[in-house]
Design a protein around this motif. Structure first.
Motif, PDB file in Angstrom:
ATOM      1  N   TYR A  84       0.638  -1.275  -0.045  1.00  0.00           N
ATOM      2  CA  TYR A  84       0.171   0.022  -0.104  1.00  0.00           C
ATOM      3  C   TYR A  84       0.977   1.091   0.066  1.00  0.00           C
ATOM      4  O   TYR A  84       0.604   2.238  -0.719  1.00  0.00           O
ATOM      5  CB  TYR A  84      -0.831  -0.135   1.243  1.00  0.00           C
ATOM      6  N   ALA A 111     -10.102  -2.568   1.096  1.00  0.00           N
ATOM      7  CA  ALA A 111      -9.397  -3.639   1.773  1.00  0.00           C
ATOM      8  C   ALA A 111     -10.074  -3.560   3.087  1.00  0.00           C
ATOM      9  O   ALA A 111     -10.309  -4.634   3.590  1.00  0.00           O
ATOM     10  CB  ALA A 111      -7.940  -3.185   2.169  1.00  0.00           C
ATOM     11  N   HIS A 112     -10.432  -2.726   3.606  1.00  0.00           N
ATOM     12  CA  HIS A 112     -11.343  -2.550   4.861  1.00  0.00           C
ATOM     13  C   HIS A 112     -12.690  -3.165   4.726  1.00  0.00           C
ATOM     14  O   HIS A 112     -13.043  -4.216   5.388  1.00  0.00           O
ATOM     15  CB  HIS A 112     -11.436  -1.138   5.272  1.00  0.00           C
ATOM     16  N   GLU A 117      -7.474  -7.205   2.957  1.00  0.00           N
ATOM     17  CA  GLU A 117      -6.180  -6.654   2.865  1.00  0.00           C
ATOM     18  C   GLU A 117      -5.129  -7.552   2.242  1.00  0.00           C
ATOM     19  O   GLU A 117      -4.426  -6.806   1.321  1.00  0.00           O
ATOM     20  CB  GLU A 117      -5.809  -6.234   4.276  1.00  0.00           C
TER      21      GLU A 117
END
Length: 172
Positions: A84, A111-112, A117
């Motif tokens: 990231y 991702a959340h 993730e």
């Protein structure tokens, strides 16, 4: 502890928390409920403030205001993995600030929201290796969806009502 910045969920803004400082962790309580736990960080000797930020605490605010990512002092603490960080470096050099923030905010939200993730980090690394810039809309269909299976039913046998009478009368 004064040289360390810790995050808390945005729902706790304006609330008075009781903080317990341990050697290895910091715990914050709202009443009797523990609401935040962070590993304890130590301040740096050169006076630079250390940030211990959980990306889940700020992702909703970041989704509403993605431009805040560019000027955030704890931006590097928001990235859950090195892929990231590499995506932010590539996006911020190749795109205008507004577009880079929007794309990075989209990646962090994906991702959340999808709880993917590690998988998304692999996809981001692949896109960056190809010399392209990652975008959440393009990566979302490529990731493997989580298998969400319901557990098998547990058989439950109802208790006979006469047994409750025996229990209440002390014969059980």
């Amino acid at each position: 502890m004064h040289a360390v910045f810790y995050s808390a969920p945005s729902q706790l803004i304006g609330k008075r928390l009781r903080v317990h400082v341990y050697d290895d962790r910091i715990e914050a309580f709202l009443g009797a409920s523990r609401v935040v736990t962070h590993p304890r960080q130590r301040g740096r000797r050169d006076g630079v403030r250390v940030h211990c930020v959980n990306d889940r605490h700020v992702i909703h605010a970041l989704r509403r205001k993605p431009q805040a990512l560019a000027g955030s002092v704890y931006r590097d603490g928001l990235f859950p993995r090195s892929e990231y960080e590499a995506a932010w470096a590539a996006l911020s050099t190749a795109l205008p600030r507004r577009d880079a923030c929007r794309r990075m905010g989209g990646l962090l939200w994906l991702a959340h929201d999808e709880a993917c993730e590690p998988d998304l980090a692999g996809l981001i690394a692949g896109v960056l290796d190809e010399g392209l810039l990652p975008e959440a809309r393009a990566l979302k269909p490529k990731r493997v969806p989580l298998l969400r299976e319901l557990p098998e039913d547990t058989p439950v046998t109802p208790t006979e009502l006469a047994r409750f009478d025996a229990l209440l009368e002390g014969r059980a």
